[in-house]
Design an enzyme around this catalytic site. Structure first.
Site, mmCIF file in Angstrom:
data_model
loop_
_atom_site.group_PDB
_atom_site.id
_atom_site.type_symbol
_atom_site.label_atom_id
_atom_site.label_comp_id
_atom_site.label_asym_id
_atom_site.label_seq_id
_atom_site.Cartn_x
_atom_site.Cartn_y
_atom_site.Cartn_z
ATOM 1 N N CYS A 90 42.109 42.539 42.288
ATOM 2 C CA CYS A 90 41.897 43.307 41.358
ATOM 3 C C CYS A 90 41.273 43.322 40.614
ATOM 4 C CB CYS A 90 42.724 44.545 40.204
ATOM 5 S SG CYS A 90 44.026 45.764 41.759
ATOM 6 N N HIS A 147 46.794 49.177 44.698
ATOM 7 C CA HIS A 147 47.315 49.348 43.373
ATOM 8 C C HIS A 147 45.827 50.508 42.132
ATOM 9 C CE1 HIS A 147 48.479 44.523 43.443
ATOM 10 N NE2 HIS A 147 48.889 45.375 45.063
ATOM 11 N N CYS A 165 46.038 41.975 39.055
ATOM 12 C CA CYS A 165 46.272 40.973 39.580
ATOM 13 C C CYS A 165 44.482 40.124 40.380
ATOM 14 C CB CYS A 165 47.014 41.044 41.084
ATOM 15 S SG CYS A 165 46.197 42.194 41.949
ATOM 16 N N GLU A 209 44.702 50.030 40.385
ATOM 17 C CA GLU A 209 43.064 49.469 39.328
ATOM 18 C C GLU A 209 41.874 50.008 40.621
ATOM 19 O OE1 GLU A 209 44.945 46.127 37.485
ATOM 20 O OE2 GLU A 209 45.575 47.486 39.044
#
Length: 171
Positions: free
Chosen positions: A86, A53, A83, A55
């Site tokens: 993260c 992801h 999410c 992040e």
């Protein structure tokens, strides 16, 4: 000193890179003392990595750059609400602040579904700011998924069985 909007524009530019690569358009930057120390955009498909992801990639780069897995005094700017994975990484890394554009109504780990980043049960709390350039962030996400639905519909005769199509559709 740069503003939240200027750093979010950088995250939006990275989200556009993700879109061009065929990934869900999410971008992130980590800032320490006014300087960008980490960047990332969604890449789970191309990297064949469920944890790739925006992040996570930005946090990894920032940790390497500062030479510490603790990112005290940093702010993470991200176009979509983090999410659960993260959000947990933000707490673990001791990020001071997270600024996000659009809420993720299906998977949001910071505000929409869960409140992990600033949960009083945890030993570290991340300050949360939301809605920075939200319209631009949402427009990029919606455009990506609308285009993807059109392609899927034309390829599958209108059958939208592909679960990935709606992955962040409620953002």
């Amino acid at each position: 000193m740069r503003t939240d909007e200027e750093f979010m524009e950088m995250a939006l530019a990275l989200a556009s890179e993700a879109r061009r690569a065929g990934e869900a358009p999410v971008g992130a930057v980590v800032v320490k003392d006014g300087a960008v120390v980490g960047r990332g955009f969604n890449s789970p498909v191309s990297r064949v990595d469920p944890a790739a992801h925006a992040e996570i990639l930005a946090l990894r780069e920032a940790a390497q750059r500062v030479g510490n897995y603790r990112l005290n005094g940093t702010t993470l700017y991200v176009t979509l609400e983090p999410c659960v994975m993260c959000a947990g990484a933000l707490v673990t890394a001791r990020v001071a602040r997270v600024v996000f554009g659009s809420r993720d109504l299906r998977f949001g780990g910071v505000r929409s579904k869960f409140r992990l980043a600033d949960n009083e049960l945890l030993n570290h709390r991340v300050e949360v700011a939301e809605g920075v350039l939200a319209a631009e962030c949402l427009r990029l996400l919606r455009g990506f998924f609308e285009e993807r639905r059109r392609r899927t519909a034309s390829t599958h005769g209108g059958d939208l069985a592909d679960a990935d199509v709606a992955e962040h559709d409620d953002a």
